[in-house]
Design a protein around this motif. Structure first.
Motif, mmCIF file in Angstrom:
data_model
loop_
_atom_site.group_PDB
_atom_site.id
_atom_site.type_symbol
_atom_site.label_atom_id
_atom_site.label_comp_id
_atom_site.label_asym_id
_atom_site.label_seq_id
_atom_site.Cartn_x
_atom_site.Cartn_y
_atom_site.Cartn_z
ATOM 1 N N PRO A 192 0.811 -1.226 0.000
ATOM 2 C CA PRO A 192 0.000 0.000 0.000
ATOM 3 C C PRO A 192 0.839 1.269 0.000
ATOM 4 C CG PRO A 192 -0.137 -1.114 2.127
ATOM 5 C CD PRO A 192 0.740 -1.951 1.266
ATOM 6 N N PRO A 193 0.399 2.280 -0.736
ATOM 7 C CA PRO A 193 1.081 3.580 -0.668
ATOM 8 C C PRO A 193 0.701 4.283 0.634
ATOM 9 C CG PRO A 193 -0.834 3.722 -2.090
ATOM 10 C CD PRO A 193 -0.761 2.310 -1.614
ATOM 11 N N GLU A 194 1.255 5.447 0.849
ATOM 12 C CA GLU A 194 0.899 6.254 2.024
ATOM 13 C C GLU A 194 -0.593 6.605 1.937
ATOM 14 O OE1 GLU A 194 2.048 7.696 5.570
ATOM 15 O OE2 GLU A 194 3.328 6.616 4.164
ATOM 16 N N PRO A 195 -1.374 6.333 2.973
ATOM 17 C CA PRO A 195 -2.823 6.623 2.859
ATOM 18 C C PRO A 195 -3.115 8.129 2.789
ATOM 19 C CG PRO A 195 -2.279 5.889 5.084
ATOM 20 C CD PRO A 195 -1.036 5.748 4.280
ATOM 21 N N PRO A 196 -3.984 8.543 1.871
ATOM 22 C CA PRO A 196 -4.319 9.983 1.778
ATOM 23 C C PRO A 196 -5.290 10.368 2.889
ATOM 24 C CG PRO A 196 -5.520 8.731 0.124
ATOM 25 C CD PRO A 196 -4.721 7.740 0.892
ATOM 26 N N LEU A 197 -4.782 10.437 4.118
ATOM 27 C CA LEU A 197 -5.652 10.597 5.291
ATOM 28 C C LEU A 197 -6.518 11.853 5.235
ATOM 29 C CD1 LEU A 197 -3.316 9.380 8.181
ATOM 30 C CD2 LEU A 197 -5.247 8.189 7.172
#
Lengths: 215, 198
Positions: A20-25
């Motif tokens: 997974p990439p960095e979550p777009p929080l």
């Protein structure tokens, strides 16, 4: 592929399979916040109740109305003025009339807040039996109708503190009213937490004391 | 009569107390979200969103879909918070929602893909043989071809590092079932990759 190689594949999967990439929080929160917190307010339990049983709303309105009426000065409904709407309309509301209405609302509010405080104080900490829950739920349902009417009343509109207290109280009462059908120990805990967090009881007591001292 | 001696070490007690504190704080946060407190909502979201997103991405392999699934999960969770009974941990309840959201989407995708394949089967007479896939692609295909229960268990345990107890709680199955599913999933994966030559 031999066993050792397969074990290596398994061990490497956290790094190699759909990493997974960095979550777009923040972006996701914007959508969630908009959907949940900015959504149109759902029809509250009180409104649903009053729409299903309009007589209940009418009865509550009548009770408040009678209460208000009792406090109105006699000259407002004196024989000379009564029965002629144009005469009533033509007569400007005097300061004493306004003050009498305010007093009446205050008295009704004080009575209501006292009943709500009594309900919250007597709410069992936990493990109440189903019959007790039904009694509390029924009392909360009665108070909910009055709560909604008071929230919309001039008394609450002019007093933001009271308005906020009534709204918090409405939430708690909805939860208590739900005890009848969905009872479980977690619900009671949540209700007590909501009461504690909103400091509802002490605000109730303080509102009752303020109202009584100004009578 | 001697007092019973506790076998708990100080670390165990600290851990237990921390867990109880977390649980209490979380219950308070939940009550505040129910009352419409945005800040509490954001705190709850920040605590759980990275893990929810990560699982959603592992299960679907697409950033845009993982984002939608995560959003959908939290919107559903917040709207049903009043129904959260606290029987299980909040994270278990939340993960149950994300697993359901992803599974439902995957099911409808598979249904659509099957229909497209059936349509294409009538129109395509000849296709050139595909090149030998590399290991990464072979693994992806092999995992994708596992049954949904096996795939989910394998991804959650071997890739995302959930314990059997956590998976059992999320999927609503006994721990034993979870272990046997993992074992069967690994066996099938090994079989599917057996022919792979590096």
């Amino acid at each position: 592929m031999d066993d050792n190689r397969f074990d290596d594949v398994l061990q490497d999967m956290p790094r190699s399979f759909n990493t997974p990439p960095e979550p777009p929080l923040d972006e996701m929160w914007t959508v969630i916040e908009d959907a949940h917190f900015n959504a149109p307010v759902p029809i509250s339990a009180t409104r649903r109740m009053t729409s299903r049983a309009p007589w209940l709303a009418a009865a509550a309105a009548l009770i408040i109305g009678i209460g208000v009426g009792r406090y109105l000065p006699r000259n407002v409904s004196s024989p000379g003025n009564a029965g002629t709407p144009s005469a009533i309309a033509a007569k400007p509301a005097s300061a004493s009339d306004t003050s009498a209405v305010a007093d009446a609302y205050r008295d009704q509010t004080t009575r209501y807040l006292g009943q709500a405080a009594a309900l919250l104080v007597s709410l069992p900490a936990k493990d109440a039996n189903g019959r007790t829950d039904a009694a509390f739920a029924s009392k909360a349902t009665d108070l909910l109708v009055t709560t909604r009417l008071l929230i919309d009343s001039p008394a609450a509109v002019q007093d933001p503190k009271l308005h906020s207290l009534l709204e918090d109280l409405e939430l708690v009462l909805v939860q208590i009213a739900r005890l009848r059908s969905e009872r479980n120990k977690g619900d009671l805990d949540l209700i007590h937490q909501a009461v504690e967090q909103g400091d509802v009881l002490s605000r109730l007591n303080s509102a009752v004391a303020t109202n009584q001292s100004s009578e | 009569m001697p007092f019973p001696v506790s076998n708990l070490t100080e670390n165990d007690r600290d851990r237990d107390e921390r867990q109880i504190d977390d649980r209490v704080n979380e219950t308070q946060l939940i009550a505040r979200v129910i009352a419409g407190d945005r800040l509490a909502g954001r705190t709850l979201y920040d605590t759980h969103a990275p893990r929810v997103y990560s699982l959603a991405y592992r299960l679907c392999g697409d950033a845009e879909k993982a984002r939608e699934f995560t959003q959908d999960t939290f919107i559903r969770a917040f709207s049903r918070l009043a129904q959260f009974r606290g029987d299980a941990a909040f994270s278990t309840w939340l993960h149950r929602i994300v697993v359901t959201v992803v599974s439902n989407a995957r099911r409808s995708e598979l249904r659509m893909a099957r229909e497209v394949l059936l349509d294409e089967a009538h129109s395509i007479e000849f296709t050139a043989p595909e090149a030998e896939p590399d290991l990464k692609e072979s693994i992806a295909r092999a995992v994708d071809n596992l049954s949904e229960a096996y795939r989910m268990t394998l991804i959650m345990h071997d890739i995302e590092g959930y314990t059997h107890a956590e998976i059992a709680g999320i999927l609503g199955v006994p721990e034993g079932t979870c272990k046997s599913r993992l074992s069967a999933a690994r066996a099938q994966l090994r079989e599917k990759l057996a022919a792979f030559r590096e």
